[in-house]
Design a protein around this motif. Structure first.
Motif, short mmCIF file in Angstrom:
data_model
loop_
_atom_site.label_atom_id
_atom_site.label_comp_id
_atom_site.label_asym_id
_atom_site.label_seq_id
_atom_site.Cartn_x
_atom_site.Cartn_y
_atom_site.Cartn_z
N TYR A 69 0.82 -1.22 0.00
CA TYR A 69 0.00 0.00 0.00
C TYR A 69 0.86 1.27 0.00
O TYR A 69 0.34 2.37 -0.13
CB TYR A 69 -0.94 0.03 1.22
N CYS A 70 2.18 1.09 0.17
CA CYS A 70 3.07 2.25 0.31
C CYS A 70 3.79 2.57 -0.99
O CYS A 70 3.79 3.71 -1.44
CB CYS A 70 4.08 1.97 1.43
N GLY A 76 11.40 7.91 7.51
CA GLY A 76 11.96 7.60 6.19
C GLY A 76 10.83 7.27 5.23
O GLY A 76 9.69 7.66 5.47
N GLY A 77 11.12 6.44 4.30
CA GLY A 77 12.00 5.30 4.23
C GLY A 77 12.12 4.62 5.61
O GLY A 77 11.34 4.85 6.50
N GLU A 78 13.09 3.79 5.71
CA GLU A 78 13.31 3.14 6.99
C GLU A 78 14.52 3.80 7.65
O GLU A 78 15.65 3.65 7.17
CB GLU A 78 13.52 1.63 6.80
N THR A 102 10.08 6.55 13.74
CA THR A 102 9.11 5.58 13.23
C THR A 102 9.89 4.54 12.47
O THR A 102 10.68 4.89 11.58
CB THR A 102 8.11 6.26 12.28
N THR A 103 9.70 3.29 12.80
CA THR A 103 10.50 2.24 12.17
C THR A 103 9.63 1.05 11.82
O THR A 103 8.59 0.82 12.44
CB THR A 103 11.64 1.79 13.13
N ASN A 104 10.10 0.26 10.84
CA ASN A 104 9.39 -0.99 10.55
C ASN A 104 9.87 -2.10 11.48
O ASN A 104 9.36 -3.22 11.41
CB ASN A 104 9.53 -1.38 9.08
N SER A 115 5.72 0.18 12.99
CA SER A 115 4.62 -0.14 12.08
C SER A 115 4.46 -1.66 12.05
O SER A 115 5.42 -2.38 11.77
CB SER A 115 4.94 0.37 10.67
N VAL A 163 -1.91 -0.07 9.74
CA VAL A 163 -2.74 0.44 8.66
C VAL A 163 -3.87 -0.57 8.44
O VAL A 163 -3.61 -1.77 8.29
CB VAL A 163 -1.92 0.64 7.36
N GLU A 207 -5.86 4.98 8.48
CA GLU A 207 -6.50 4.74 7.17
C GLU A 207 -5.48 4.87 6.06
O GLU A 207 -4.60 5.74 6.12
CB GLU A 207 -7.61 5.79 6.95
N MET A 215 -3.83 6.08 2.84
CA MET A 215 -3.95 7.40 2.18
C MET A 215 -3.50 7.33 0.73
O MET A 215 -2.58 6.57 0.40
CB MET A 215 -3.09 8.43 2.93
N MET A 270 4.49 7.93 0.58
CA MET A 270 4.65 8.18 2.02
C MET A 270 6.11 7.99 2.43
O MET A 270 6.59 8.63 3.37
CB MET A 270 3.76 7.19 2.78
N1 SAM Z 1 9.81 2.65 7.65
C1 SAM Z 1 9.17 3.31 8.74
C2 SAM Z 1 7.95 2.55 9.17
O1 SAM Z 1 7.67 1.49 8.62
O2 SAM Z 1 7.29 2.99 10.10
C3 SAM Z 1 8.84 4.77 8.51
C4 SAM Z 1 8.28 5.17 7.20
S1 SAM Z 1 6.70 4.51 6.78
C5 SAM Z 1 6.40 5.34 5.25
C6 SAM Z 1 5.69 5.35 7.95
C7 SAM Z 1 4.27 4.85 8.09
O3 SAM Z 1 3.55 5.17 6.95
C8 SAM Z 1 4.12 3.36 8.31
O4 SAM Z 1 3.32 3.15 9.45
C9 SAM Z 1 3.37 2.92 7.08
O5 SAM Z 1 2.51 1.85 7.38
C10 SAM Z 1 2.60 4.15 6.73
N2 SAM Z 1 2.17 4.28 5.34
C11 SAM Z 1 2.89 4.15 4.21
N3 SAM Z 1 2.14 4.40 3.12
C12 SAM Z 1 0.92 4.71 3.58
C13 SAM Z 1 -0.30 5.08 2.95
N4 SAM Z 1 -0.40 5.18 1.64
N5 SAM Z 1 -1.36 5.33 3.75
C14 SAM Z 1 -1.28 5.22 5.09
N6 SAM Z 1 -0.16 4.91 5.75
C15 SAM Z 1 0.93 4.64 5.00
#
Ligand code: SAM
Length: 366
Positions: free
Chosen positions: A60-61, A99-101, A134-136, A158, A198, A226, A228, A361
């Motif tokens: 979704y990202c 990030g990114g991560e 914020t990290t994965n 996440s 998400v 939600e 986005m 994102m």
């Molecule tokens: N890599 C890190 C992480 O996973 O948290 C930080 C960056 S990541 C882009 C930040 C957050 O954005 C994550 O929780 C991810 O699930 C969420 N995310 C990414 N794309 C998204 C979208 N289109 N809509 C909603 N949340 C999104």
């Protein structure tokens, strides 16, 4: 390095201070010139992206064949430090590295260790109330203790599923086990853990009650988000969009949710589970926008300052960092305040519609 002398704050030691650097011109007058936008909103929170790269490819990202930026375009650690310091000098009290991560960025820990010098003094005196990330979670096991030692007290992780097969399906390149190890290591190191999930129709919606139970048992805060419309991906996001109104209904069939006035300075609205006292957050950019209380701006890893996640208004900081000076950078922050839009206008209703903004994102971070 190309930084103008004096661009760094000098409270406490910085890894990045050069011998010829002089005191930051704004130290001592921080609270006097807060960043206030054209709608009277005070900006106290910055999401600073340290890289656009990620080891996951969440469906979704971003697309599986995502193209990342050439490294030369990305801000150096010194420049990231300078950007953070410029905001802190104008009263920003929370910085979230993203990030990114963020944990794949080489030297990330050194950046956090350097920014530690800003943590501590109360907000009115300037300085950070919170430095977080914020990290994965994929590399958190190895970073948890050093992050705590560097002054981090909370991490946002996440986590969209607790099922290993689904985890691979969603992240496409990720494994669940190291993430769970990372989360456990964070807890053991004394970091508070906030989980972000998400909500994805047909993918993890049936797991939401189980995630609530697990997070509650582990003592983790949990926030639902939600999906986005940011950046092109392979599929149509409409298919996966799950309004949090539906999530709330599902949960309410199993537990009593009581609205809570609690705020943590972010976009989440909270409820408490009456039976357990557990706190749950809801971030609803689609079903209910929360822009009237927005206190955030975002800086990409290339130094583009975006005033809104869902709009294109921007100010480029990188050239100012490299060729301008502290005054030019500071003036750019004032200019940015006048450009901050009233709000985003995300909608996911027309199947096949283009994303609201073209950037992913992973560029502006979460
Ligand atoms: N890599 C890190 C992480 O996973 O948290 C930080 C960056 S990541 C882009 C930040 C957050 O954005 C994550 O929780 C991810 O699930 C969420 N995310 C990414 N794309 C998204 C979208 N289109 N809509 C909603 N949340 C999104």
């Amino acid at each position: 390095m190309g930084l103008h002398p004096g661009v760094h704050a000098t409270r406490g030691p910085s890894l990045f201070l050069l011998p010829d650097e002089t005191a930051h011109p704004y130290i001592g007058c921080m609270a006097a010139r807060p960043l206030i936008d054209g709608f009277g909103r005070r900006i106290s929170c910055v999401r600073l992206s340290v890289t656009d790269r990620c080891d996951f490819r969440c469906a979704y990202c971003m697309p599986l064949d995502m193209t990342f930026l050439p490294k030369a375009e990305v801000l150096t650690l010194e420049e990231l430090d300078a950007v953070a310091s410029a905001f802190i000098a104008r009263g920003v009290s929370r910085i979230r590295l993203t990030g990114g991560e963020p944990l794949v960025r080489k030297g990330f820990l050194e950046l956090v260790q350097a920014l530690k010098r800003h943590i501590g003094p109360s907000r009115d005196e300037g300085g950070l109330d919170e430095l977080t990330l914020t990290t994965n979670g994929s590399r958190l096991a190895r970073f948890a203790e050093p992050l705590f030692a560097a002054g981090v007290r909370r991490v946002n992780v996440s986590l969209d599923t607790l099922d290993a097969g689904r985890f691979r399906q969603i992240t496409r390149t990720g494994d669940l086990a190291p993430v769970l190890e990372g989360i456990a290591a964070a807890k053991a190191a004394g970091l508070s853990v906030k989980l972000n999930m998400v909500a994805l129709k047909g993918l993890n919606e049936d797991e939401i009650p189980a995630m609530v139970t697990w997070a509650g048992a582990e003592g983790f805060d949990l926030t639902f988000i939600e999906t986005m419309p940011l950046g092109l991906i392979e599929e149509d996001r409409t298919n996966r969009y799950l309004p949090l109104t539906a999530v709330r209904r599902t949960l309410e069939s199993r537990m009593t949710l009581v609205d809570s006035p609690e705020r943590t300075g972010g976009p989440a609205r909270y409820v408490r589970v009456a039976e357990t006292g557990q706190k749950l957050g809801f971030i609803t950019p689609l079903t209910h926008n929360f822009c009237e209380s927005c206190n955030r701006v975002r800086v990409t890893a290339t130094g583009t300052l975006f005033m809104c996640l869902g709009q294109e208004d921007r100010v480029e900081l990188r050239d100012l960092l490299r060729d301008g000076g502290p005054a030019a950078l500071d003036e750019a922050l004032d200019r940015a305040m006048q450009l901050k839009p009233k709000g985003h206008d995300f909608v996911i209703e027309r199947p096949g519609a283009a994303p609201a903004v073209s950037r992913h994102m992973s560029m502006t971070g979460g």
